[in-house]
Design a protein around this motif. Structure first.
Motif, PDB file in Angstrom:
ATOM      1  N   ASP A 279       0.814  -1.221   0.000  1.00 46.92           N
ATOM      2  CA  ASP A 279       0.000   0.000   0.000  1.00 46.92           C
ATOM      3  C   ASP A 279       0.848   1.272   0.000  1.00 46.92           C
ATOM      4  O   ASP A 279       0.756   2.107   0.900  1.00 46.92           O
TER       5      ASP A 279
ATOM      6  N   HIS B 106       0.732   3.584  -2.419  1.00 45.23           N
ATOM      7  CA  HIS B 106      -0.197   4.645  -2.797  1.00 45.23           C
ATOM      8  C   HIS B 106       0.478   5.930  -3.266  1.00 45.23           C
ATOM      9  O   HIS B 106       0.156   7.030  -2.801  1.00 45.23           O
TER      10      HIS B 106
ATOM     11  N   HIS C  61      -4.207  -1.651   5.524  1.00 48.91           N
ATOM     12  CA  HIS C  61      -3.312  -0.588   6.024  1.00 48.91           C
ATOM     13  C   HIS C  61      -3.134  -0.694   7.549  1.00 48.91           C
ATOM     14  O   HIS C  61      -2.855   0.306   8.203  1.00 48.91           O
TER      15      HIS C  61
HETATM   16 ZN    ZN Z   1      -4.441   0.249  -0.189  1.00 52.14          ZN
END
Ligand code: ZN
Length: 250
Positions: free
Chosen positions: A8, A10, A151
């Motif tokens: 994650d 991002h 997360h």
């Molecule tokens: Zn994510």
């Protein structure tokens, strides 16, 4: 093998660079549980950084949407806006990179460990508790499974009689480093937490270190320049909600 486990990201380049810096010298290879892009301001740069690090990457739901394999119909409003912005700014080669990412589970080191984005049953499933962890762990023989998507950094264990326990993570106070010894005969489901958008109340970037020979996992946190990321997000008009949440880590 000593593995750096990340998930994650991002599109948060500052957080990713801080993680690489902090873990330097402690790993041989990089493994990523997906959601390389979405939310943040640097999708192209983050992909380039992963390619340069020769990272092993599986796809997350945001990667599918940003790569155009799927539409963001079921995303919340700010996630949808960020996904569409990401699509628009992605270099063609990076769009192809996202489209070509394999889905999990991806098994490494002759079955020593594997990566999934959500769970072993469904790449989009959120695993938050022992019940969800047990559903995944009872269907694998691989001793260590890394996952992302929530997360939330945590470690679940599953013993021979099928008892599942939360070994780390959950409601505990924020810590900079957690060390968990991996017992033989026990299966583990480990979330290293999110590099680029932590949601467990600790705004620091999260990552994991796994040593397949010494049999341990470390969950770590590191500070990064949040203000710099927020400034870039404002400049390209990413949603205010996504900008604000970086500072609180929720
Ligand atoms: Zn994510």
């Amino acid at each position: 093998m000593r593995a750096l486990i990340i998930s994650d990201l991002h599109s948060n380049l500052e957080a990713l660079e801080s993680v690489f810096q902090a873990a330097m010298g402690e790993y041989d290879e990089v493994f990523c549980c997906g959601d390389v892009v979405g939310y943040g301001p640097n999708p192209n740069e983050v992909i380039e950084r992963l390619i340069a690090a020769r990272a092993h990457v599986i796809r997350g739901n945001h990667d599918r949407v940003a790569g155009g394999l799927e539409n963001p119909d079921w995303f919340g409003e700010s996630a949808r806006l960020a996904a569409l912005w990401t699509r628009a700014v992605l270099a063609p080669a990076h769009r192809e990179f996202l489209r070509a990412l394999p889905s999990g589970p991806a098994v490494f080191l002759e079955g020593a460990f594997q990566l999934v984005h959500g769970s072993l049953l469904d790449e989009d499933e959120y695993v938050y508790d022992e019940d969800g962890a047990a559903d995944s762990l009872r269907m694998t023989q691989v001793p260590v499974t890394f996952f992302g998507h929530t997360h939330f950094p945590c470690v679940f264990s599953f013993d021979q009689i099928g008892e599942t326990r939360l070994e780390a993570g959950g409601e505990s106070e924020p810590q900079s480093s957690l060390w968990i010894h991996l017992e033989s005969g026990i299966r583990y489901l480990v979330n290293p937490g999110s590099v680029g958008q932590p949601r467990d109340g600790d705004r620091r970037a999260a990552y994991g270190l796994f040593d397949s020979q010494a049999h341990f996992v470390k969950l770590r946190r590191v500070e990064y320049d949040i203000a710099a990321v927020q400034e870039k997000m404002r400049a390209v008009r990413l949603p205010e909600l996504l900008i604000d949440r970086l500072m609180v880590g929720e």
